[in-house]
Motif scaffolding. Structure first.
Motif, short mmCIF file in Angstrom:
data_model
loop_
_atom_site.label_atom_id
_atom_site.label_comp_id
_atom_site.label_asym_id
_atom_site.label_seq_id
_atom_site.Cartn_x
_atom_site.Cartn_y
_atom_site.Cartn_z
N VAL A 30 -41.68 12.32 30.86
CA VAL A 30 -41.94 13.11 29.65
C VAL A 30 -41.18 14.44 29.76
CG1 VAL A 30 -43.73 14.07 28.16
CG2 VAL A 30 -44.24 12.10 29.59
N PRO A 31 -39.96 14.49 29.21
CA PRO A 31 -39.18 15.72 29.30
C PRO A 31 -39.93 16.92 28.72
CG PRO A 31 -37.86 13.93 28.43
CD PRO A 31 -39.27 13.43 28.50
N PHE A 32 -39.75 18.07 29.32
CA PHE A 32 -40.34 19.35 28.92
C PHE A 32 -41.85 19.42 29.12
CE2 PHE A 32 -36.58 18.69 26.18
CZ PHE A 32 -35.76 19.65 26.75
N LEU A 33 -42.50 18.30 29.27
CA LEU A 33 -43.93 18.28 29.54
C LEU A 33 -44.18 18.21 31.04
CD1 LEU A 33 -46.66 18.27 28.09
CD2 LEU A 33 -46.57 15.78 28.09
N ALA A 34 -43.14 17.90 31.78
CA ALA A 34 -43.25 17.70 33.23
C ALA A 34 -43.81 18.93 33.93
CB ALA A 34 -41.90 17.33 33.82
N GLU A 35 -43.34 20.11 33.58
CA GLU A 35 -43.80 21.32 34.25
C GLU A 35 -45.29 21.56 34.03
OE1 GLU A 35 -41.02 21.19 32.34
OE2 GLU A 35 -39.61 21.19 34.01
N ILE A 36 -45.75 21.27 32.83
CA ILE A 36 -47.18 21.46 32.53
C ILE A 36 -48.02 20.45 33.29
CG2 ILE A 36 -48.92 21.36 30.70
CD1 ILE A 36 -46.65 22.34 28.79
N THR A 37 -47.59 19.20 33.29
CA THR A 37 -48.36 18.19 34.00
C THR A 37 -48.34 18.44 35.51
OG1 THR A 37 -46.48 16.66 34.07
CG2 THR A 37 -48.03 16.40 32.25
N ASP A 38 -47.25 18.97 36.03
CA ASP A 38 -47.19 19.29 37.46
C ASP A 38 -48.18 20.38 37.83
OD1 ASP A 38 -45.33 17.36 38.00
OD2 ASP A 38 -43.62 18.73 38.06
N VAL A 39 -48.35 21.36 36.97
CA VAL A 39 -49.29 22.45 37.24
C VAL A 39 -50.72 21.91 37.29
CG1 VAL A 39 -50.29 24.56 36.28
CG2 VAL A 39 -47.82 24.27 36.34
N GLY A 87 -51.03 18.25 54.98
CA GLY A 87 -50.53 17.33 53.96
C GLY A 87 -50.93 17.75 52.56
N GLY A 88 -52.17 18.17 52.40
CA GLY A 88 -52.65 18.64 51.10
C GLY A 88 -51.89 19.87 50.62
N LEU A 89 -51.64 20.80 51.53
CA LEU A 89 -50.88 22.00 51.17
C LEU A 89 -49.45 21.65 50.80
CD1 LEU A 89 -50.65 25.09 50.97
CD2 LEU A 89 -50.04 25.09 53.40
N LEU A 90 -48.82 20.77 51.59
CA LEU A 90 -47.45 20.36 51.29
C LEU A 90 -47.37 19.62 49.95
CD1 LEU A 90 -46.17 19.23 54.80
CD2 LEU A 90 -45.56 21.30 53.54
N GLU A 91 -48.35 18.77 49.67
CA GLU A 91 -48.37 18.05 48.40
C GLU A 91 -48.52 19.03 47.24
OE1 GLU A 91 -48.42 15.18 45.44
OE2 GLU A 91 -47.72 15.06 47.49
N PHE A 92 -49.40 19.99 47.39
CA PHE A 92 -49.60 21.00 46.36
C PHE A 92 -48.30 21.75 46.07
CE2 PHE A 92 -50.64 25.46 45.35
CZ PHE A 92 -51.31 25.28 44.15
N LEU A 93 -47.64 22.21 47.13
CA LEU A 93 -46.38 22.95 46.96
C LEU A 93 -45.28 22.07 46.40
CD1 LEU A 93 -46.42 25.05 50.25
CD2 LEU A 93 -46.90 25.85 47.92
N GLU A 94 -45.21 20.83 46.86
CA GLU A 94 -44.18 19.91 46.40
C GLU A 94 -44.29 19.64 44.91
OE1 GLU A 94 -43.46 15.91 45.07
OE2 GLU A 94 -45.05 15.93 46.55
N GLU A 95 -45.51 19.56 44.41
CA GLU A 95 -45.70 19.34 42.97
C GLU A 95 -45.37 20.59 42.16
OE1 GLU A 95 -46.25 16.65 41.23
OE2 GLU A 95 -46.42 15.37 43.00
N LEU A 96 -45.57 21.76 42.72
CA LEU A 96 -45.31 23.01 41.99
C LEU A 96 -43.84 23.42 41.99
CD1 LEU A 96 -48.30 25.38 42.82
CD2 LEU A 96 -47.84 24.15 40.71
N ILE A 97 -43.13 23.13 43.07
CA ILE A 97 -41.74 23.56 43.19
C ILE A 97 -40.85 22.61 42.38
CG2 ILE A 97 -39.81 23.92 44.78
CD1 ILE A 97 -41.94 24.56 46.94
N PRO A 98 -40.11 23.15 41.41
CA PRO A 98 -39.26 22.30 40.57
C PRO A 98 -38.23 21.52 41.40
CG PRO A 98 -39.43 24.50 39.65
CD PRO A 98 -40.06 24.56 41.01
N GLY A 99 -38.05 20.27 41.01
CA GLY A 99 -37.03 19.43 41.66
C GLY A 99 -37.47 18.73 42.93
N THR A 100 -38.72 18.91 43.34
CA THR A 100 -39.17 18.27 44.58
C THR A 100 -40.15 17.13 44.34
OG1 THR A 100 -40.95 19.89 44.87
CG2 THR A 100 -38.84 20.37 45.95
N ASP A 101 -40.37 16.76 43.10
CA ASP A 101 -41.32 15.68 42.78
C ASP A 101 -40.92 14.33 43.35
OD1 ASP A 101 -43.00 17.33 41.45
OD2 ASP A 101 -42.49 16.64 39.44
N PHE A 102 -39.67 14.18 43.69
CA PHE A 102 -39.20 12.88 44.21
C PHE A 102 -39.70 12.61 45.62
CE2 PHE A 102 -36.16 15.93 45.73
CZ PHE A 102 -35.86 15.48 47.01
N ILE A 103 -40.21 13.61 46.32
CA ILE A 103 -40.67 13.43 47.70
C ILE A 103 -42.01 12.69 47.69
CG2 ILE A 103 -41.36 14.60 49.84
CD1 ILE A 103 -39.58 16.97 48.89
#
Length: 94
Positions: free
Chosen positions: A29-38, A60-76
């Motif tokens: 979902v383009p442009f909605l990705a940032e909102i859903t990640d938050v 692991g929980g902390l890394l997952e939290f940061l990975e979802e918030l940092i743009p471009g890292t959702d592929f991990i």
């Protein structure tokens, strides 16, 4: 009913793959990705920290939290990588 190590292991792998796919879904979902990640970041971090005990769960929980918030890292695939660390790498160290 007592869970065996193998059933916990399989459950964590299946759930981990599902949760990683949920994290990837925001790309659909383009442009909605940032909102859903938050919204997804704290949920995913909490879930991962509960799936694995001790330091592995907390880190692991902390890394997952940061990975979802940092743009471009959702592929991990953090859930799956945590499973690999817990059941394959860490087990070999013992």
């Amino acid at each position: 009913m007592v869970k065996t190590e193998k059933s916990s292991r399989n459950r964590n792998l299946i759930l981990g793959i599902i949760f990683d796919l949920v994290g990837y879904a925001s790309y659909g979902v383009p442009f909605l990705a940032e909102i859903t990640d938050v919204v997804w970041a704290p949920i995913a971090g909490f879930v991962l920290s509960r799936m694995y005990k001790g330091t592995v769960g907390r880190v692991g929980g902390l890394l997952e939290f940061l990975e979802e918030l940092i743009p471009g890292t959702d592929f991990i695939p953090t859930f799956t990588l945590t499973w690999i660390y817990t059941y394959l790498i860490k087990k070999e160290e013992k």
